[in-house]
Design a protein around this motif. Structure first.
Motif, short mmCIF file in Angstrom:
data_model
loop_
_atom_site.label_atom_id
_atom_site.label_comp_id
_atom_site.label_asym_id
_atom_site.label_seq_id
_atom_site.Cartn_x
_atom_site.Cartn_y
_atom_site.Cartn_z
N CYS A 1 13.54 81.31 94.34
CA CYS A 1 12.84 81.81 93.66
C CYS A 1 12.22 83.53 93.20
CB CYS A 1 11.64 81.03 94.75
SG CYS A 1 9.64 81.11 94.07
N SER B 1 8.14 75.68 101.42
CA SER B 1 9.14 75.34 100.76
C SER B 1 9.12 73.96 101.01
CB SER B 1 9.72 75.80 100.19
OG SER B 1 10.73 76.01 101.01
N ASN C 1 14.18 78.80 89.08
CA ASN C 1 15.01 79.65 89.82
C ASN C 1 15.81 80.37 89.17
OD1 ASN C 1 17.07 78.92 91.78
ND2 ASN C 1 17.82 77.58 91.16
#
Length: 199
Positions: A91, A113, A58
């Motif tokens: 991402c 996702s 992240n």
């Protein structure tokens, strides 16, 4: 024809559920839990079959362009709560490319996702206790789902009740480009049923 059904063995989400539970147990009102993964699987005639998840770094709090996007677009549109770097997931692009390439080598595709929604009305800061979330998309979710363009967007809602943790799942198609503020279309989830021992 767009698929309206998601087929899945519950074991396909085991790694994601374990990550979500870890995040949930470690969170504080100032540090919300966050868990996000890529859904990998196959398109069948009329469904999407989820086979596993892939995790990526992240960069929500570390990439300058992402921080600028949140400051210029997300926070003004969706609220000051998104100034907290623990809100939202972005991402790392090279890792998404790696996940996509590895999946393709195994005959799989990126379907979309999955991310975590906690029972924030119970565990969040007092001034946010009125915010009730579930396995349904928030306005911010709808924005991100549309931006990604992925056909499958899942939300795992996790809450503590009667001394235990419980979860539910929602699956959503993104809003259409023609109506960006429209609701997401709900997809049907079908969980694989073990046949051993059944008459």
């Amino acid at each position: 024809m767009s698929a309206n059904v998601v087929l899945m063995d519950p074991a396909a989400l085991a790694d994601f559920l374990a990550d979500a539970v870890r995040e949930y147990k470690a969170c504080t009102p100032e540090l919300p839990p966050r868990s996000w993964a890529v859904l990998l699987g196959r398109f069948t005639d009329d469904a999407m079959q989820v086979e596993r998840v892939g995790f990526a770094t992240n960069i929500r709090e570390t990439d300058d362009s992402v921080l600028q996007e949140f400051n210029a677009t997300i926070i003004p549109r969706f609220g000051a709560c998104y100034a907290n770097g623990r809100r939202g997931y972005w991402c790392e692009p090279r890792e998404l490319l790696r996940i996509t390439t590895e999946a393709e080598a195994q005959g799989l595709e990126v379907l979309g996702s999955i991310h975590l929604h906690p029972d924030w009305h119970r565990i969040g800061p007092p001034h946010e206790r009125g915010l009730r979330v579930s396995q349904e998309p928030t306005p911010m979710d709808r924005h991100l789902f549309q931006g990604s363009g992925w056909p499958l967007n899942m939300i795992l809602y996790l809450e503590r009740r009667e001394g235990g943790l419980y979860h539910s799942l929602g699956a959503w198609a993104p809003p259409s480009d023609a109506e960006p503020d429209a609701a997401c279309r709900a997809l049907t989830i079908r969980l694989r049923t073990p046949e051993a021992g059944l008459g």
